[in-house]
Design a protein around this motif. Structure first.
Motif, PDB file in Angstrom:
ATOM      1  N   HIS A 228     -18.748  -2.119   2.755  1.00 20.92           N
ATOM      2  CA  HIS A 228     -18.100  -1.736   4.004  1.00 20.92           C
ATOM      3  C   HIS A 228     -17.383  -2.583   4.447  1.00 20.92           C
ATOM      4  O   HIS A 228     -17.678  -3.424   5.462  1.00 20.92           O
ATOM      5  N   GLU A 229     -16.228  -2.494   4.293  1.00 16.09           N
ATOM      6  CA  GLU A 229     -15.076  -3.341   4.910  1.00 16.09           C
ATOM      7  C   GLU A 229     -13.848  -2.631   4.838  1.00 16.09           C
ATOM      8  O   GLU A 229     -13.054  -2.903   4.052  1.00 16.09           O
ATOM      9  N   PRO A 230     -13.679  -1.666   5.871  1.00 14.85           N
ATOM     10  CA  PRO A 230     -12.512  -0.936   5.876  1.00 14.85           C
ATOM     11  C   PRO A 230     -11.380  -1.584   6.092  1.00 14.85           C
ATOM     12  O   PRO A 230     -11.212  -2.708   6.907  1.00 14.85           O
ATOM     13  N   SER A 231     -10.182  -1.375   5.420  1.00 13.04           N
ATOM     14  CA  SER A 231      -8.997  -2.201   5.379  1.00 13.04           C
ATOM     15  C   SER A 231      -7.815  -1.416   4.989  1.00 13.04           C
ATOM     16  O   SER A 231      -7.788  -0.705   4.139  1.00 13.04           O
ATOM     17  N   ILE A 232      -6.664  -1.788   5.547  1.00 10.13           N
ATOM     18  CA  ILE A 232      -5.338  -1.216   4.865  1.00 10.13           C
ATOM     19  C   ILE A 232      -4.712  -2.079   3.691  1.00 10.13           C
ATOM     20  O   ILE A 232      -4.057  -1.663   3.184  1.00 10.13           O
ATOM     21  N   ASP A 233      -5.572  -3.079   3.455  1.00  7.20           N
ATOM     22  CA  ASP A 233      -5.091  -3.917   2.544  1.00  7.20           C
ATOM     23  C   ASP A 233      -5.549  -3.350   0.961  1.00  7.20           C
ATOM     24  O   ASP A 233      -6.705  -2.968   0.758  1.00  7.20           O
TER      25      ASP A 233
ATOM     26  N   ARG B 223       0.830  -1.175  -0.080  1.00 10.40           N
ATOM     27  CA  ARG B 223       0.172  -0.042  -0.029  1.00 10.40           C
ATOM     28  C   ARG B 223       0.794   1.536   0.157  1.00 10.40           C
ATOM     29  O   ARG B 223       0.913   2.039  -0.817  1.00 10.40           O
ATOM     30  N   GLN B 224       1.889   1.289   0.831  1.00 10.41           N
ATOM     31  CA  GLN B 224       2.639   2.660   0.857  1.00 10.41           C
ATOM     32  C   GLN B 224       3.443   2.720  -0.466  1.00 10.41           C
ATOM     33  O   GLN B 224       3.754   3.787  -0.715  1.00 10.41           O
TER      34      GLN B 224
ATOM     35  N   VAL C  54      -9.778   7.832   4.969  1.00 11.40           N
ATOM     36  CA  VAL C  54     -10.525   6.607   5.428  1.00 11.40           C
ATOM     37  C   VAL C  54      -9.867   5.268   4.726  1.00 11.40           C
ATOM     38  O   VAL C  54      -9.783   5.386   3.506  1.00 11.40           O
ATOM     39  N   ASP C  55      -9.693   4.235   5.394  1.00 10.36           N
ATOM     40  CA  ASP C  55      -9.233   2.934   4.859  1.00 10.36           C
ATOM     41  C   ASP C  55     -10.046   2.843   3.551  1.00 10.36           C
ATOM     42  O   ASP C  55     -11.227   2.269   3.715  1.00 10.36           O
ATOM     43  N   GLY C  56      -9.357   2.267   2.623  1.00  9.32           N
ATOM     44  CA  GLY C  56     -10.185   1.655   1.577  1.00  9.32           C
ATOM     45  C   GLY C  56     -10.696   2.617   0.579  1.00  9.32           C
ATOM     46  O   GLY C  56     -11.445   2.282  -0.485  1.00  9.32           O
ATOM     47  N   ILE C  57     -10.567   3.750   0.708  1.00  7.52           N
ATOM     48  CA  ILE C  57     -11.191   5.013  -0.067  1.00  7.52           C
ATOM     49  C   ILE C  57      -9.883   5.656  -0.836  1.00  7.52           C
ATOM     50  O   ILE C  57      -9.286   6.262  -0.175  1.00  7.52           O
TER      51      ILE C  57
ATOM     52  N   ASN D  77      -0.311  -9.513  -2.008  1.00  7.13           N
ATOM     53  CA  ASN D  77       0.536  -9.102  -0.453  1.00  7.13           C
ATOM     54  C   ASN D  77       1.335 -10.173  -0.103  1.00  7.13           C
ATOM     55  O   ASN D  77       1.015 -11.384   0.286  1.00  7.13           O
ATOM     56  N   ASP D  78       2.691 -10.037   0.240  1.00  4.60           N
ATOM     57  CA  ASP D  78       3.594 -10.926   0.633  1.00  4.60           C
ATOM     58  C   ASP D  78       3.255 -11.316   2.161  1.00  4.60           C
ATOM     59  O   ASP D  78       2.766 -10.419   2.988  1.00  4.60           O
TER      60      ASP D  78
END
Length: 334
Positions: free
Chosen positions: A181-186, A39-40, A53-56, A264-265
């Motif tokens: 609606h499933e906020p995630s850092i993925d 992500r970064q 907001v995570d996921g947006i 994602n590793d």
């Protein structure tokens, strides 16, 4: 052509992208480490624009050019389907949403649209709360609109209103933004994302045959994109205790398969395509009928446009000029 200022080199532990299958990577102690790192990297390269907001996310021109190439490749793969093209906004009537029984199975994912419907006095109350940093959302009321949870949902009431289908049934090509609606850092689990689908309506036999064709075509597309992948039996994330029973039944009946790609590793692979048989579920929500008046069966193949784009960036890097020629040609010569 916009280019990214940074590059992302997939780790050496990643499976070879040239294969048609892969060995799942050994999970890291914390799978979120790999998710956060990718992500970064995407944000640093200005491929995605982060929000509060995570996921947006916002998408860059380069990201969108890859997405456009994927849609073109999918259209080419499905040219022989002679599908009726339908495009919908990322919202649908609440009445149709309720008829679909989505809330019965996935209340945790649903998104509704609320608006201010009050008086001038109510408006002043809302503004006062906003200025004081207090909760103000309770000053809004539900509208007759909800956010579309899947691209195919708006299709069914449109087709049902036409009356019985021909003996051949029909195929619909649909594309829209969806909300869950499933906020995630993925980065591969966005709250707003695009689904491209071919939706098949007709008899049970027609749907099963359609799904098998598209499982093979999904593998073909993944191979052309040189993405490591596997197809596996799956189930939807049904809610609550009763949801486990429904999920087990879905797997037992083999109603859903997914094409999985590691993104994602250290984390499990991500579903980038799905192949679904709904049986006659939607014919009970709307009067979908075959030529002989029987309840129609439905099925769909869904392509996650953002997830496929992320998979390509993950396995081929951020510099399109260095991507394999075959992949670029598949995407229309990027």
């Amino acid at each position: 052509m916009e280019d990214a200022s940074n590059t992302y080199a997939p780790g050496d532990e990643s499976p070879a992208a040239s294969g048609s299958s892969y060995a799942a990577p050994t999970p890291a102690p914390d799978p979120d480490i790999g998710r956060r790192a990718f992500r970064q990297a995407l944000i640093d390269a200005r491929l995605l624009y982060a929000s509060a907001v995570d996921g947006i996310y916002g998408r860059s021109g380069l990201f969108e050019s890859i997405a456009d190439g994927l849609n073109a490749a999918i259209s080419k793969l499905g040219a022989d389907q002679h599908a009726e093209v339908m495009r919908f906004p990322p919202a649908m009537p609440r009445r149709d949403f309720e008829a679909s029984e989505y809330l019965k199975s996935f209340p945790q994912l649903a998104g509704t649209v609320h608006c201010f419907c009050g008086s001038d006095r109510d408006h002043h109350r809302l503004l006062a709360r906003l200025e004081q940093g207090e909760e103000w959302a309770d000053q809004q009321r539900p509208t007759d609109v909800v956010l579309a949870p899947a691209a195919c949902y708006p299709v069914y009431p449109v087709v049902a209103a036409r009356g019985p289908m021909s003996a051949e049934g029909m195929v619909v090509d649909v594309l829209t933004y969806c909300f869950r609606h499933e906020p995630s850092i993925d980065p591969a689990r966005m709250q707003m994302f695009r689904q491209r689908e071919y939706v098949r309506l007709g008899t049970a036999g027609q749907i099963v045959a359609f799904r098998q064709v598209w499982i093979e075509r999904g593998r073909q597309l993944a191979g052309m994109l040189e993405l490591p992948h596997e197809v596996d039996l799956a189930n939807d994330p049904f809610f609550g205790r009763g949801g486990k029973i429904v999920a087990d039944s879905q797997r037992e009946l083999k109603l859903k398969f997914e094409l999985l790609v590691p993104i994602n590793d250290g984390a499990p692979p991500t579903a980038c395509m799905s192949f679904n048989y709904h049986m006659d579920h939607f014919a009970h929500a709307w009067p979908l009928r075959t030529a002989d008046g029987e309840p129609a069966h439905t099925g769909c193949v869904g392509f996650g446009i953002e997830r496929l784009t992320l998979a390509l960036l993950r396995h081929h890097g951020f510099e399109l000029a260095k991507w394999p020629r075959r992949v670029r040609e598949t995407l229309g010569g990027l």
